[in-house]
Design an enzyme around this catalytic site. Sequence first.
Site, PDB file in Angstrom:
ATOM      1  N   CYS A   1       0.924  -1.251   0.013  1.00  0.00           N
ATOM      2  CA  CYS A   1       0.012  -0.006  -0.100  1.00  0.00           C
ATOM      3  C   CYS A   1       0.825   1.076  -0.127  1.00  0.00           C
ATOM      4  CB  CYS A   1      -0.892  -0.026   1.229  1.00  0.00           C
ATOM      5  SG  CYS A   1      -2.416   0.986   1.218  1.00  0.00           S
ATOM      6  N   HIS A   2       0.785   2.039   1.155  1.00  0.00           N
ATOM      7  CA  HIS A   2       1.652   3.274   1.078  1.00  0.00           C
ATOM      8  C   HIS A   2       3.024   2.924   1.764  1.00  0.00           C
ATOM      9  CE1 HIS A   2      -2.206   4.971   0.646  1.00  0.00           C
ATOM     10  NE2 HIS A   2      -1.819   6.170   0.447  1.00  0.00           N
TER      11      HIS A   2
END
Length: 180
Positions: free
Chosen positions: A106-107
């Site tokens: 994800c991030h």
Amino acid sequence: MKVAFLVAPEGVEQVELTEPWQAVRDAGGTPTLVSTKPGHIQAFNHLDKADTFKVDTTVEEASVGDFDALVLPGGVANPDFLRMDEKAVAFAKGFFEAGKPVAAICHGPWTLVEADVVRDRTLTSWPSLKTDIRNAGGTWVDEQVNVCRGGGNVLITSRKPDDLKAFDDALVSEFAKVRQ
């Protein structure tokens, strides 16, 4: 296999911490929660507070040499806090310098952008990181999971919680190769 899970004191997406953690455990590994501060971290379910988890050690106390691999869970705030902490960035970068496998979802790759280790690598992430990864010299792809071998280590990346099964399978498979 001893695996460091690097997270900030708050902001980690809970499922991106707990599912890979369990996958490492199920594969016979030992996950360790590493953070920038001692005590507990606050996980989130997207923007809502979720559970807290006890920190095993801090980046100040930990050494890359203590671990076989690194996992960087996402959540929007978590990697943003990590990238602002020099010791956390150095800890993540140390796994690349040591040739050890790294997995980020994800991030999570934001910390890797800050560590300047995505240049000439192919990776995926939450789509909003695409420009940051490209600006840092990486190649961004929109894939459920990507395994990039190069630069002396393996980088496993994934986009989002919906991709966790593929992410967990890839990281367990790649981390197992370290023991061989």
